[in-house]
Structures are given as structure tokens and as C-alpha cells.
Design a protein around this motif. Structure first.
Motif, PDB file in Angstrom:
ATOM      1  N   TYR A  37       0.849  -1.181   0.000  1.00 30.77           N
ATOM      2  CA  TYR A  37       0.000   0.000   0.000  1.00 30.77           C
ATOM      3  C   TYR A  37       0.887   1.235   0.000  1.00 30.77           C
ATOM      4  O   TYR A  37       1.626   1.483   0.949  1.00 30.77           O
ATOM      5  N   GLY A  38       0.835   2.010  -1.072  1.00 32.75           N
ATOM      6  CA  GLY A  38       1.730   3.154  -1.188  1.00 32.75           C
ATOM      7  C   GLY A  38       1.093   4.301  -1.943  1.00 32.75           C
ATOM      8  O   GLY A  38      -0.114   4.522  -1.849  1.00 32.75           O
ATOM      9  N   VAL A  39       1.900   5.023  -2.704  1.00 36.27           N
ATOM     10  CA  VAL A  39       1.434   6.241  -3.374  1.00 36.27           C
ATOM     11  C   VAL A  39       1.400   6.094  -4.893  1.00 36.27           C
ATOM     12  O   VAL A  39       1.430   7.087  -5.617  1.00 36.27           O
ATOM     13  N   SER A  40       1.312   4.863  -5.380  1.00 34.48           N
ATOM     14  CA  SER A  40       1.305   4.647  -6.830  1.00 34.48           C
ATOM     15  C   SER A  40       0.119   5.331  -7.496  1.00 34.48           C
ATOM     16  O   SER A  40       0.246   5.911  -8.586  1.00 34.48           O
ATOM     17  N   THR A  41      -1.063   5.282  -6.854  1.00 32.68           N
ATOM     18  CA  THR A  41      -2.240   5.921  -7.441  1.00 32.68           C
ATOM     19  C   THR A  41      -2.104   7.439  -7.425  1.00 32.68           C
ATOM     20  O   THR A  41      -2.628   8.128  -8.310  1.00 32.68           O
ATOM     21  N   ASP A  42      -1.386   7.971  -6.454  1.00 31.95           N
ATOM     22  CA  ASP A  42      -1.133   9.413  -6.422  1.00 31.95           C
ATOM     23  C   ASP A  42      -0.251   9.833  -7.598  1.00 31.95           C
ATOM     24  O   ASP A  42      -0.445  10.899  -8.188  1.00 31.95           O
ATOM     25  N   VAL A  43       0.707   8.976  -7.945  1.00 31.33           N
ATOM     26  CA  VAL A  43       1.552   9.245  -9.111  1.00 31.33           C
ATOM     27  C   VAL A  43       0.699   9.227 -10.390  1.00 31.33           C
ATOM     28  O   VAL A  43       0.879  10.067 -11.280  1.00 31.33           O
ATOM     29  N   LEU A  44      -0.243   8.291 -10.470  1.00 34.08           N
ATOM     30  CA  LEU A  44      -1.140   8.253 -11.626  1.00 34.08           C
ATOM     31  C   LEU A  44      -1.974   9.529 -11.715  1.00 34.08           C
ATOM     32  O   LEU A  44      -2.307   9.979 -12.816  1.00 34.08           O
ATOM     33  N   GLY A  45      -2.315  10.117 -10.562  1.00 40.07           N
ATOM     34  CA  GLY A  45      -3.040  11.385 -10.569  1.00 40.07           C
ATOM     35  C   GLY A  45      -2.248  12.470 -11.273  1.00 40.07           C
ATOM     36  O   GLY A  45      -2.803  13.273 -12.042  1.00 40.07           O
ATOM     37  N   ARG A  46      -0.950  12.502 -11.046  1.00 38.50           N
ATOM     38  CA  ARG A  46      -0.094  13.473 -11.735  1.00 38.50           C
ATOM     39  C   ARG A  46      -0.014  13.144 -13.218  1.00 38.50           C
ATOM     40  O   ARG A  46      -0.010  14.044 -14.067  1.00 38.50           O
ATOM     41  N   LEU A  47       0.014  11.851 -13.564  1.00 40.92           N
ATOM     42  CA  LEU A  47       0.053  11.448 -14.970  1.00 40.92           C
ATOM     43  C   LEU A  47      -1.194  11.932 -15.707  1.00 40.92           C
ATOM     44  O   LEU A  47      -1.107  12.388 -16.854  1.00 40.92           O
ATOM     45  N   VAL A  48      -2.344  11.860 -15.047  1.00 43.90           N
ATOM     46  CA  VAL A  48      -3.584  12.376 -15.644  1.00 43.90           C
ATOM     47  C   VAL A  48      -3.444  13.865 -15.935  1.00 43.90           C
ATOM     48  O   VAL A  48      -3.874  14.357 -16.987  1.00 43.90           O
ATOM     49  N   VAL A  50      -0.718  15.547 -16.622  1.00 40.71           N
ATOM     50  CA  VAL A  50       0.180  15.751 -17.757  1.00 40.71           C
ATOM     51  C   VAL A  50      -0.534  15.442 -19.070  1.00 40.71           C
ATOM     52  O   VAL A  50      -0.424  16.187 -20.053  1.00 40.71           O
ATOM     53  N   ILE A  51      -1.289  14.344 -19.089  1.00 41.21           N
ATOM     54  CA  ILE A  51      -1.975  13.936 -20.324  1.00 41.21           C
ATOM     55  C   ILE A  51      -3.111  14.888 -20.670  1.00 41.21           C
ATOM     56  O   ILE A  51      -3.286  15.276 -21.836  1.00 41.21           O
ATOM     57  N   ASP A  52      -3.884  15.299 -19.660  1.00 44.62           N
ATOM     58  CA  ASP A  52      -5.057  16.138 -19.905  1.00 44.62           C
ATOM     59  C   ASP A  52      -4.730  17.624 -19.977  1.00 44.62           C
ATOM     60  O   ASP A  52      -5.537  18.416 -20.479  1.00 44.62           O
ATOM     61  N   GLY A  53      -3.589  18.014 -19.440  1.00 40.82           N
ATOM     62  CA  GLY A  53      -3.253  19.434 -19.415  1.00 40.82           C
ATOM     63  C   GLY A  53      -4.110  20.226 -18.440  1.00 40.82           C
ATOM     64  O   GLY A  53      -4.291  21.441 -18.608  1.00 40.82           O
ATOM     65  N   LYS A  54      -4.656  19.555 -17.433  1.00 37.03           N
ATOM     66  CA  LYS A  54      -5.496  20.202 -16.420  1.00 37.03           C
ATOM     67  C   LYS A  54      -5.062  19.723 -15.048  1.00 37.03           C
ATOM     68  O   LYS A  54      -4.306  18.750 -14.921  1.00 37.03           O
ATOM     69  N   THR A  55      -5.533  20.392 -13.997  1.00 37.91           N
ATOM     70  CA  THR A  55      -5.318  19.855 -12.665  1.00 37.91           C
ATOM     71  C   THR A  55      -6.125  18.571 -12.530  1.00 37.91           C
ATOM     72  O   THR A  55      -7.086  18.329 -13.289  1.00 37.91           O
ATOM     73  N   LEU A  56      -5.776  17.722 -11.566  1.00 38.78           N
ATOM     74  CA  LEU A  56      -6.497  16.474 -11.385  1.00 38.78           C
ATOM     75  C   LEU A  56      -7.963  16.732 -11.072  1.00 38.78           C
ATOM     76  O   LEU A  56      -8.851  16.042 -11.586  1.00 38.78           O
ATOM     77  N   GLY A  57      -8.236  17.750 -10.246  1.00 39.08           N
ATOM     78  CA  GLY A  57      -9.621  18.077  -9.916  1.00 39.08           C
ATOM     79  C   GLY A  57     -10.425  18.469 -11.139  1.00 39.08           C
ATOM     80  O   GLY A  57     -11.583  18.066 -11.291  1.00 39.08           O
ATOM     81  N   GLU A  58      -9.819  19.255 -12.027  1.00 38.98           N
ATOM     82  CA  GLU A  58     -10.510  19.663 -13.255  1.00 38.98           C
ATOM     83  C   GLU A  58     -10.756  18.462 -14.172  1.00 38.98           C
ATOM     84  O   GLU A  58     -11.824  18.344 -14.783  1.00 38.98           O
ATOM     85  N   ALA A  59      -9.767  17.573 -14.267  1.00 35.08           N
ATOM     86  CA  ALA A  59      -9.913  16.398 -15.122  1.00 35.08           C
ATOM     87  C   ALA A  59     -10.988  15.464 -14.594  1.00 35.08           C
ATOM     88  O   ALA A  59     -11.818  14.951 -15.364  1.00 35.08           O
ATOM     89  N   LEU A  60     -11.011  15.226 -13.293  1.00 37.71           N
ATOM     90  CA  LEU A  60     -12.034  14.359 -12.702  1.00 37.71           C
ATOM     91  C   LEU A  60     -13.427  14.950 -12.884  1.00 37.71           C
ATOM     92  O   LEU A  60     -14.387  14.224 -13.170  1.00 37.71           O
TER      93      LEU A  60
END
Length: 276
Positions: A37-48, A50-60
Motif C-alpha cells: 500500500y503506497g502512493v502509486s495511485t497518487d503518481v497516476l493522478g499526476r500522470l492524468v 500531464v496527459i489532460d493538461g489540467k489539474t487532477l480536480g478539473e480532469a475528474l
């Protein structure tokens, strides 16, 4: 350098700054060799981001919350809704409440692994979408095979998981009955929140359960097996709504304790509900 020294989880940092700090830390083991149990999903949040060009909150919001009608979900509770925020509450005669972050602290960090605030009504919409294989009320946000892939066990025989419980892409998945200390169906999946919130979906029984409670860390561990009124599920639906139906809370147990998520408007349904 330790994770403490690297300030991992510092809410004053952006997701980009979080990943930059994380990159300076050594891995504990080779990827794919065990579950941790770690921060891998948090890293994926940053990847989103980069791909979307938005903050994670905006992308979600654009990809999930708006299509599903989740009008009260986000990383911060706006000022005009702050009066609806449920406050932490400890169990009567229990241990002191574990400190939690403020839901209006203006944090820059938008965790891919947690930290959203929502209502029961909103989260029921989210779980109904999953139970309907990625679609709700005519809006598809995930492909059917994507949901099947996410809710399959990806751990296999790798160490790190308790008996009978594997892990998919964001969900704990029941792989066998009898080995786990809790009853349930093979294929059941779900996960829990930091303050005690919990949900699971049982496709075999067409059952979705949602806890909306906020308890101390020691009490949180006992939630799935407890029968005390303060930690019973606040919403239990026996059948997932069809793709055309609007979800609503069908059962809310009496005397709910304050929740990690905040009370939403009364569900739009003729069925009686005591959500508040």
C-alpha cells in the motif's frame, strides 16, 4: 532521505512537486514482485494532469463528476456549502478522534489516491456506474471491459495481500471464500477511506453497500465486522439501478454518526430515506 524528510503528502505542494520529491526516494523492492500500500495511485493522478493538461480536480470533474451528475464532489468544499460539512466524531467512550485535514484548507495537493469530499447521493451515483459496468443514466465514463479489468485480481500469488483477498486497479477483490475472515462472494470488490468511509459492490448478489462514517484510526479497523449502530452502513441498495434509472439511497440506518463526506440534498425518489 526518508519519506518524512521528503515531505511526501504535504498538502501545500502541487502534484508535480510531490512527484519530483518522490523521485528522489529509493524503491523498497522491485516493481511487480509484491503488493504494498503506497502512493502509486497518487503518481497516476499526476500522470492524468500531464496527459489532460489540467489539474487532477478539473480532469475528474470533466470526465467523471459532471457526466454522472456528482454536483457536490471535489477536493475542497466551497464556502457556500461549508455549513453542510459533517464534523469528525469519536465513538461514545472510545478513543480520541484522529486529526483529519480541513476540507476548506485551500490545499494545492490533489491526491490521486484520496482526499475528495462528497455526499452520499454523489457516491451512490459513482458506485452505481461501476455496478452498471461503467455506465449510468445513458452516460458512459468507462468501457465495460475496462471495469472488468479494473475489478479483476492483479496480485496473483505475490506476497502482501491477506488470504482470499487480492487487488485490482484501485479495488480490493475477493478471490476465495473461507480464507478471508469476512463473508462475501467471489468477485466482490471495494475499498475504504482514511477516516472510515467504506464501500463494496457484490455483482453476484447485485448488492452495493456504502459506509459514511468518520471515526478514529483504531476504530476504523473494526468497521466491516461491527454491528454497533454508530458504524452500520448508511446506504444499502439491493439492486443496482439500470442504465436509465437515477440512483437514490434506499436504506439509511438510524442514528448515523457524522460522516467523512458531507450530507447532500434529499434523494429524488419516492422511496423513503433518512439521509441528512
Amino acid at each position: 532521505m526518508s519519506s518524512f524528510e521528503a515531505r511526501i503528502g504535504d498538502r501545500a505542494r502541487s502534484n508535480q512537486e510531490f512527484v519530483t520529491a518522490l523521485s528522489d526516494l529509493s524503491l523498497r523492492f522491485s516493481p511487480g514482485t509484491r503488493w504494498e500500500y503506497g502512493v502509486s495511485t497518487d503518481v497516476l493522478g499526476r500522470l492524468v494532469e500531464v496527459i489532460d493538461g489540467k489539474t487532477l480536480g478539473e480532469a475528474l470533474s470533466a470526465r467523471i463528476f459532471q457526466p454522472l451528475g456528482m454536483v457536490d464532489t471535489g477536493f475542497q468544499v466551497p464556502g457556500d456549502k461549508l455549513g453542510r460539512a459533517a464534523q469528525p466524531g469519536s465513538r461514545p467512550n472510545g478513543q480520541p478522534m484522529t486529526p483529519r485535514f480541513a476540507v476548506n484548507d485551500g490545499a494545492r495537493y490533489q491526491s490521486g489516491g484520496g482526499g475528495l469530499t462528497a455526499t452520499m447521493d454523489d457516491y451512490l451515483r459513482f458506485t452505481a456506474m461501476l455496478a452498471n459496468h461503467g455506465e449510468l443514466a445513458g452516460k458512459r465514463v468507462l468501457g465495460k471491459q475496462t471495469v472488468a479489468f479494473m475489478t479483476a485480481d492483479h496480485t496473483g500469488t505475490r506476497p502482501g495481500r491477506p488470504p482470499g483477498l487480492g487487488f485490482g486497479l484501485g479495488f480490493e477483490v475477493r478471490t476465495r471464500t473461507g480464507d478471508s475472515a469476512l463473508p462475501g462472494s467471489v468477485g466482490e470488490y471495494g475499498w475504504a477511506g482514511n477516516a472510515g468511509t467504506l464501500f463494496w459492490i457484490d455483482p453476484k448478489e447485485q448488492l452495493t453497500a456504502i459506509y459514511m462514517v468518520q471515526v478514529s484510526d483504531p476504530d476504523r479497523i473494526a468497521l466491516p465486522t461491527s454491528s454497533e449502530p454508530w458504524c452500520r452502513p448508511r446506504s444499502l441498495t439491493r439492486r443496482a439501478p439500470s442504465q436509465e434509472e437515477e440512483p437514490s439511497c434506499s436504506v439509511v440506518h438510524s442514528s448515523p454518526r457524522p460522516g467523512c463526506c458531507w450530507p447532500g440534498p434529499r434523494p429524488r425518489s419516492s422511496r423513503r430515506s433518512r439521509l441528512r
